[in-house]
Write a protein that holds these residues in place. Sequence first.
Motif, mmCIF file in Angstrom:
data_model
loop_
_atom_site.group_PDB
_atom_site.id
_atom_site.type_symbol
_atom_site.label_atom_id
_atom_site.label_comp_id
_atom_site.label_asym_id
_atom_site.label_seq_id
_atom_site.Cartn_x
_atom_site.Cartn_y
_atom_site.Cartn_z
ATOM 1 N N ASP A 46 3.709 2.361 -3.356
ATOM 2 C CA ASP A 46 4.719 2.514 -2.314
ATOM 3 C C ASP A 46 6.128 2.341 -2.879
ATOM 4 O O ASP A 46 7.026 3.159 -2.601
ATOM 5 C CB ASP A 46 4.468 1.492 -1.204
ATOM 6 N N GLY A 125 0.362 -2.310 2.544
ATOM 7 C CA GLY A 125 1.333 -1.579 3.352
ATOM 8 C C GLY A 125 2.357 -2.486 3.993
ATOM 9 O O GLY A 125 3.555 -2.179 4.018
ATOM 10 N N GLY A 128 4.796 -3.563 1.363
ATOM 11 C CA GLY A 128 5.681 -2.477 0.965
ATOM 12 C C GLY A 128 6.859 -2.319 1.908
ATOM 13 O O GLY A 128 8.020 -2.226 1.476
ATOM 14 N N ASN A 158 5.641 6.934 5.103
ATOM 15 C CA ASN A 158 5.594 6.659 3.671
ATOM 16 C C ASN A 158 4.196 6.185 3.285
ATOM 17 O O ASN A 158 3.283 6.161 4.110
ATOM 18 C CB ASN A 158 6.662 5.626 3.286
ATOM 19 N N VAL A 159 4.022 5.795 2.027
ATOM 20 C CA VAL A 159 2.715 5.346 1.553
ATOM 21 C C VAL A 159 2.266 4.082 2.287
ATOM 22 O O VAL A 159 1.095 3.927 2.648
ATOM 23 C CB VAL A 159 2.763 5.108 0.034
ATOM 24 N N ALA A 160 3.202 3.157 2.515
ATOM 25 C CA ALA A 160 2.855 1.909 3.204
ATOM 26 C C ALA A 160 2.346 2.177 4.613
ATOM 27 O O ALA A 160 1.345 1.577 5.053
ATOM 28 C CB ALA A 160 4.075 0.990 3.259
#
Length: 200
Positions: A46, A125, A128, A158-160
């Motif tokens: 992240d 997550g 992050g 986002n990735v988180a």
Amino acid sequence: MSDDRPPEESQADTADPANPTTPSPSPAPRRLPVLLALAAVVLGLDLLTKTLAVAHLTPGDPVPIIGDFARLSLVRNPGAAFSMATGMTWLLTLVAVAVVIGVIRIGRTMRSLWWAIGLGLVLGGALGNLVDRLFRAPGPLQGHVVDFVAIGWWPVFNVADSAIVCGAISLVVLTLFGFEPNGTRVGRGEQDSASEGSAT
């Protein structure tokens, strides 16, 4: 009154506890290392992708990946996942801190591998996005989260955010099917715990 008992029962009562003839299955190992390792991977990925997004993307200038359906679009989000609750940044920061503490406390005694994976995604997550809220502008507890993935009509994420959603869904599924954090399954007791322990 006679004290005669079947040979098997007498042997079971007098057997040496250190050397049982039929040892009970050992419990599954604790899964906190798995949880923390997965969370660290999610957090690292992240932070890396957010750093690249800030360095190479310009707000308001999306980069198409698959036409207009999938694109990279840099957004500073003061709210929760998927741009919700944008006026409660400080409260969301405190909630994220509480989530991190709660996940770690649960993970200390957890023996289920699948619960460790789900909670590891949620923890990674949460950390992050928490890093953004603590260290990005406009200031501590008020920092805006970096979002950069836009898919169709879905809010930029986002990735988180993805890790939190995937982890939460997996935990709901585990709960619905009766899998417990201690490695057992509702209605089956130690059987699943022993199976999970022998699988490792």
